[in-house]
Scaffold this motif. Structure first.
Motif, PDB file in Angstrom:
ATOM      1  N   UNK A   1      -3.968  -0.668  12.080  1.00 16.45           N
ATOM      2  CA  UNK A   1      -4.365  -1.767  11.188  1.00 16.45           C
ATOM      3  C   UNK A   1      -5.368  -1.294  10.146  1.00 16.45           C
ATOM      4  N   UNK A   2      -6.344  -0.503  10.588  1.00 21.97           N
ATOM      5  CA  UNK A   2      -7.344   0.035   9.652  1.00 21.97           C
ATOM      6  C   UNK A   2      -6.683   0.854   8.564  1.00 21.97           C
ATOM      7  N   UNK A   3      -5.748   1.705   8.968  1.00 23.06           N
ATOM      8  CA  UNK A   3      -5.048   2.548   7.992  1.00 23.06           C
ATOM      9  C   UNK A   3      -4.191   1.692   7.054  1.00 23.06           C
ATOM     10  N   UNK A   4      -3.476   0.725   7.607  1.00 22.84           N
ATOM     11  CA  UNK A   4      -2.583  -0.107   6.789  1.00 22.84           C
ATOM     12  C   UNK A   4      -3.354  -0.919   5.756  1.00 22.84           C
ATOM     13  N   UNK A   5      -4.556  -1.355   6.103  1.00 23.49           N
ATOM     14  CA  UNK A   5      -5.344  -2.195   5.196  1.00 23.49           C
ATOM     15  C   UNK A   5      -6.003  -1.370   4.090  1.00 23.49           C
ATOM     16  N   UNK A   6      -6.463  -0.164   4.418  1.00 26.33           N
ATOM     17  CA  UNK A   6      -7.281   0.599   3.464  1.00 26.33           C
ATOM     18  C   UNK A   6      -6.537   1.695   2.707  1.00 26.33           C
ATOM     19  N   UNK A   7      -5.451   2.217   3.253  1.00 32.52           N
ATOM     20  CA  UNK A   7      -4.739   3.310   2.568  1.00 32.52           C
ATOM     21  C   UNK A   7      -4.167   2.886   1.217  1.00 32.52           C
ATOM     22  N   UNK A   8      -3.534   1.706   1.089  1.00 27.74           N
ATOM     23  CA  UNK A   8      -2.979   1.325  -0.222  1.00 27.74           C
ATOM     24  C   UNK A   8      -4.005   1.316  -1.351  1.00 27.74           C
ATOM     25  N   UNK A   9      -5.252   1.000  -1.044  1.00 28.57           N
ATOM     26  CA  UNK A   9      -6.305   0.974  -2.072  1.00 28.57           C
ATOM     27  C   UNK A   9      -7.081   2.285  -2.129  1.00 28.57           C
TER      28      UNK A   9
END
Length: 659
Positions: free
Chosen positions: A512-520
């Protein structure tokens, strides 16, 4: 006819009221203001005319407390603003006028590509150099040029062609105009404005001066892989290959020396700024501006691993005393930036030169700290501590393997040792990934961010797994204590729950952490190794939060279990006595490990609250490095049965070998 005459008379009366308030020497200028300010002139009633207090060109007339706008001069776009004070003077003046060709290039910079980049940089250089006098005194134009150069720098990694010598020369000549002594007043205004207006900005770099220096770090990472040197009036750049040792003298009275480096043959890019003191404010980590920048600013970038870099610079003012070696820390003051002396020391000082030495190493405190404390002692403790920790975990797993059949005689003992094994495996794997991440340099990370993101993901996952397996062990203790060994869930059910809690829960958090922050692009930190971002996205909370919550829960469980055990009568059943012995062992290990982990990660929070406090980093690094040793000693060796069975296994192995 009469209506028109009536309106004209009112206008004439109001105009006379205005003119009567203005000195005769500026009446001509006043009419010019009316003519030039048609688009921005405020409309006042005859009653309001009596309140007019400001009549200063080019802002026109204004009421006290009002903000007025004025158009820019010829060849400029934007506007100028000011606020009229009670004393009749305009204050809080802001010049937002940008040179028209620069504004056009700012728009173009958003869509540059491989084919247009060389000509674009040449055009930017020509416009800037040919309009040096205008650019130097225009803060808004300087800010726009910095934005243009940053747009170029940010797009460079996405382009197929790296920056060659010619394009880089254009960038240096453009930036050189911005650092000239004539621009100092504009930079003073920009630095003052950045400090006021960017209080709630969440970007990593929040000041124009920091952005100018930072773009050179980006440029140095996107140069062609060949040796070359560029000398301009204000900036010198040198890119060359070196191995083991590097030394270079610059014409700006600067000498750079790297006595020892590892990693084989590597390129190093060094940039020396002759007048960056006009750009960067003399603000240190104590937010004091009493110091003065008294030497050249040097930037060095290399993929090689170095421990020390020595810089000797000619001083600018020989009347100043008490020199201090510093580096520009982009993260100070929430991204405004400032000078810091961490990791740097003064070697020598005389009336002509200053010699400094700085060291840059990866240390364990990067796991919790939003900033890196670069200290050789902390680095040594990290290396020794991680070595002891990993060795202890390997011994712990070997011990469990040798004694597994003998010590897993009941359900509680079986589940306890499953928890210990998974705690040890999780921490061991996390330490391995941490070591891998420590060898990924900032240059390598920017060239291959996916690799650093993968390393960060696995470090995050397995450190969380360690904590969740500790929670599983504590819940087992609580469950078996409350149900008094009889009834309840089966061994298989509890084992499934343990694995779901121990690995599935951390996996959900990490993914979840990766999915939320990687796009930005806010998953990993920009500098100082591979770990969760703190400055932009606060992704680090996805580790800190669960870790501290689990420590708190375990502490509460320990208190409940101790109360239950003290209030319970002794058991007579042999099997229950065996299980109670295991519960006592779990409780004793938790009584040591829970306060230890609580202290460790409380210190970790301290490194975030007080990132420049060296003692907190030192204590956190020491405790964090010895976690594996504590797990082996208090999780395994504390059990008397494990110790005896281990001795028996080793003794029988010796006898069979001798026989």
């Amino acid at each position: 006819m009469w209506i028109r005459a009536y309106v004209f008379l009112i206008g004439a009366v109001c105009m006379w009221q205005i003119i009567s308030k203005v000195e005769s020497t500026v009446i001509g200028e006043l009419f010019q203001m009316f003519d030039s300010n048609v688009e921005h002139t405020s409309i006042y009633t005859c009653d309001e005319v009596d309140d007019i207090t400001c009549t200063e060109p080019p802002y026109g007339i204004g009421l006290a407390g009002h903000k007025v706008w004025a158009p820019c001069g010829e060849g400029m776009v934007g506007n100028m603003t000011a606020v009229c004070n009670e004393d009749g003077k305009y204050e809080q003046k802001e010049d937002n006028c940008v040179l028209a060709p620069i504004q056009e290039m700012l728009d173009k910079s958003k869509t540059i590509n491989d084919s247009s980049l060389p000509n674009f940089l040449e055009e930017l250089r020509n416009v800037t150099v040919n309009n040096t006098e205008i650019v130097s005194v225009s803060p808004a134009t300087i800010s726009s040029i910095v934005t243009i150069l940053n747009n170029v720098a940010s797009k460079s990694p996405l382009l197929t062609l790296p920056l060659n010598k010619k394009s880089t020369t254009y960038i240096l000549e453009t930036a050189g105009v911005l650092t000239s002594s004539g621009s100092k007043g504009s930079w003073d205004a920009l630095n003052k404005k950045d400090g006021k207006e960017n209080q709630n900005n969440n970007s990593t770099i929040r000041s124009t001066s920091s952005a100018l220096l930072n773009l050179f770090e980006s440029v140095s990472e996107n140069l062609v892989n060949e040796s070359f040197a560029i000398e301009t009036s204000f900036i010198q750049l040198n890119k060359t290959m070196f191995e083991n040792h590097f030394h270079h003298d610059f014409n700006f009275s600067v000498e750079i020396d790297i006595p020892e480096a590892s990693g084989g043959s590597q390129y190093i890019t060094t940039i020396v700024f002759a007048s960056m003191d006009n750009v960067l404010p003399p603000r240190n980590e104590d937010n004091s501006s009493s110091m003065v920048i008294n030497g050249k600013v040097v930037l060095a970038k290399t993929a090689a691993k170095i421990r020390n870099i020595s810089i000797t610079s000619g001083i600018l003012n020989d009347t100043l005393e008490n020199p201090k070696c510093v580096f520009w820390n982009f993260t100070l003051f929430d991204g405004l930036g400032g000078w810091s002396d961490w990791g740097c020391s003064l070697l020598s000082h005389n009336n002509e030169t200053i010699s400094c030495s700085c060291n840059h190493t990866t240390c364990f405190s990067m796991l919790m700290s939003p900033e890196i404390i670069e200290d050789e002692n902390i680095n040594d403790i990290t290396i020794i501590g991680v070595g002891i920790s990993m060795a202890s975990l390997v011994i712990c797993l070997i011990t469990e393997a040798l004694t597994w059949k003998k010590i897993s005689t009941n359900t509680t003992a079986f589940l306890r040792h499953v928890s210990i094994i998974n705690i040890a495996v999780s921490l061991l794997i996390a330490n391995i990934w941490f070591i891998i991440g420590a060898y990924i340099t900032d240059d390598s990370k920017k060239k291959n961010p996916a690799l650093c993101a993968a390393v960060t993901f696995f470090i995050h996952l397995f450190y969380l797994a360690m904590f969740f397996w500790m929670l599983a062990s504590a819940l087992l203790l609580l469950y078996r204590t409350v149900f008094v060994f009889e009834g309840g869930l089966s061994k298989t059910s509890m084992l499934v729950i343990g694995f779901v809690l121990g690995y599935a829960a951390p996996l959900v958090i990490a993914v979840t952490t990766m999915a939320v922050t990687v796009p930005s692009h806010k998953y990993i930190r920009e500098n100082h190794g591979c770990w969760l971002n703190w400055e932009d996205s606060k992704a680090l909370l996805a580790f800190v939060g669960p870790a501290l919550v689990i420590v708190a829960i375990n502490f509460l469980i320990l208190l409940v279990v101790i109360y239950k055990m003290l209030s319970r009568r002794a058991v007579s059943n042999a099997s229950q006595a065996g299980e109670q012995h295991v519960l006592v062992v779990i409780a004793r290990s938790m009584a040591v490990l829970t306060p230890f982990f609580g202290l460790t990660w409380s210190l970790g929070i301290g490194t975030i609250i007080a990132p420049q406090h060296k003692e907190i980093h030192f204590a956190f690094t020491l405790c964090n490095s010895l976690q594996g040793c504590f797990i082996w000693v208090f999780g395994t060796l504390l059990d008397k049965k494990v110790r005896s069975e281990t001795i028996k296994s080793l003794t029988s192995a010796d006898k069979s070998t001798a026989g």
